[in-house]
Design an enzyme around this catalytic site. Structure first.
Site, PDB file in Angstrom:
ATOM      1  N   ASN A 163       0.971  -1.198  -0.026  1.00 41.45           N
ATOM      2  CA  ASN A 163      -0.017  -0.010   0.227  1.00 41.45           C
ATOM      3  C   ASN A 163       0.666   1.113   0.023  1.00 41.45           C
ATOM      4  OD1 ASN A 163      -3.167  -0.278   0.330  1.00 41.45           O
ATOM      5  ND2 ASN A 163      -2.252  -2.056   1.409  1.00 41.45           N
ATOM      6  N   MET A 203       0.156  -2.975  12.413  1.00 37.46           N
ATOM      7  CA  MET A 203      -0.632  -4.158  13.241  1.00 37.46           C
ATOM      8  C   MET A 203      -0.658  -3.923  14.916  1.00 37.46           C
ATOM      9  SD  MET A 203      -1.107  -6.246  10.741  1.00 37.46           S
ATOM     10  CE  MET A 203      -1.935  -7.633  11.546  1.00 37.46           C
ATOM     11  N   ARG A 204      -0.799  -2.612  15.099  1.00 41.89           N
ATOM     12  CA  ARG A 204      -0.803  -2.581  16.475  1.00 41.89           C
ATOM     13  C   ARG A 204      -1.780  -1.398  16.866  1.00 41.89           C
ATOM     14  NH1 ARG A 204       3.557  -4.356  19.523  1.00 41.89           N
ATOM     15  NH2 ARG A 204       5.040  -5.478  18.014  1.00 41.89           N
ATOM     16  N   ILE A 218      -3.468   2.045  18.243  1.00 39.06           N
ATOM     17  CA  ILE A 218      -3.000   3.450  18.486  1.00 39.06           C
ATOM     18  C   ILE A 218      -3.708   3.911  19.702  1.00 39.06           C
ATOM     19  CG2 ILE A 218      -2.797   5.843  17.452  1.00 39.06           C
ATOM     20  CD1 ILE A 218      -1.003   3.883  15.976  1.00 39.06           C
ATOM     21  N   HIS A 263      -8.509  -1.455   5.647  1.00 37.43           N
ATOM     22  CA  HIS A 263      -8.615  -2.810   6.117  1.00 37.43           C
ATOM     23  C   HIS A 263      -9.440  -3.816   5.041  1.00 37.43           C
ATOM     24  CE1 HIS A 263      -9.819  -5.759   9.129  1.00 37.43           C
ATOM     25  NE2 HIS A 263     -10.866  -5.831   8.600  1.00 37.43           N
TER      26      HIS A 263
HETATM   27  C1  GRF Z   1      -3.492  -4.822   3.914  1.00 36.35           C
HETATM   28  O1  GRF Z   1      -4.069  -5.800   3.274  1.00 36.35           O
HETATM   29  C2  GRF Z   1      -4.303  -3.970   4.714  1.00 36.35           C
HETATM   30  O2  GRF Z   1      -5.547  -4.030   4.570  1.00 36.35           O
HETATM   31  C3  GRF Z   1      -3.837  -4.458   5.925  1.00 36.35           C
HETATM   32  O3  GRF Z   1      -2.782  -4.910   5.882  1.00 36.35           O
HETATM   33  C4  GRF Z   1      -2.278  -5.279   4.766  1.00 36.35           C
HETATM   34  C5  GRF Z   1      -1.142  -4.534   4.482  1.00 36.35           C
HETATM   35  O4  GRF Z   1      -0.103  -4.933   3.238  1.00 36.35           O
HETATM   36  N1  GRF Z   1      -4.153  -3.482   7.061  1.00 36.35           N
HETATM   37  P1  GRF Z   1       0.696  -4.029   2.728  1.00 36.35           P
HETATM   38  O5  GRF Z   1       2.042  -4.206   3.711  1.00 36.35           O
HETATM   39  O6  GRF Z   1       0.416  -2.781   2.455  1.00 36.35           O
HETATM   40  O7  GRF Z   1       1.200  -4.783   1.456  1.00 36.35           O
END
Ligand code: GRF
Length: 194
Positions: A16, A94-95, A97, A113
């Site tokens: 992303n 992944m945490r 906030i 998400h």
């Molecule tokens: C994505 O699928 C997003 O929706 C989730 O974590 C993933 C991150 O992927 N929150 P990346 O690190 O951007 O490839």
């Protein structure tokens, strides 16, 4: 006019982040990346940022699994402020906030998400959708609040689920949608529409 300054937080491979950086590079998104921060020292997102000569910082998260120790959250806040960040973009972060960061950036922290929230919050949402027998899922960009994937929804993109889908195939289809949706929503902030 000054460009919207982004602070990107991610724990993973950074696809992303790459889509955001690429959109900026080709002129499709009028913003700039002030700093990229990860709680995982070896995360791909940090390598991608360094390849692009962007400031990339590892912040040791401390002893908890799903949240940051207060010192780590303070450090992140300092880095974001030093970089002049105006919009905090969680991209595979992944945490949870907590208050100091949320209070410092009211309605200026967003997340993406991999489901159509409020359906399937939490981990591996694409697997949850498959197990539930859903025929459609997608991705959601939302404001971050104190809950897990509970903040106000900004935008969603829908993705079909095919009977033959493996979790990997479905996740890849959702990620393709994410890579379109996230730069577009950030563009709305850059244009002052949010
Ligand atoms: C994505 O699928 C997003 O929706 C989730 O974590 C993933 C991150 O992927 N929150 P990346 O690190 O951007 O490839």
């Amino acid at each position: 006019m000054a460009k919207l300054k982004l602070g990107i937080l991610g724990s993973g491979k950074g696809s992303n982040f790459r889509s955001i950086a690429d959109a900026i590079k080709v002129g499709a998104l009028d913003a700039e990346v002030g700093v990229v921060i990860s709680d995982v020292e070896t995360a791909g997102i940090l390598s991608l940022a360094r390849e692009r000569k962007m400031r990339a910082e590892f912040v040791a998260p401390g002893k908890f699994k799903t949240k940051l120790e207060p010192e780590a959250e303070e450090r992140i806040l300092t880095l974001l402020r030093e970089a002049g960040v105006e919009l905090v973009v969680l991209a595979g972060w992944m945490r949870m906030i907590k208050a100091p960061l949320l209070d410092a950036f009211p309605r200026r922290i967003i997340n993406i998400h991999p489901s159509l929230l409020p359906a399937f919050p939490g981990l591996e949402a694409w697997k949850q959708a498959l197990v539930a027998g859903a025929t459609e899922t997608g991705c959601t960009v939302h404001y971050v609040d104190t809950g897990m994937d509970t903040g106000e929804v900004l935008a969603q993109s829908r993705v079909p689920i095919f009977p033959s889908d493996t979790p990997e195939e479905l996740h890849a289809r959702i990620q393709n949608a994410e890579h379109e949706l996230y730069p577009a929503v950030i563009g709305e902030f850059a244009r002052g529409l949010k």
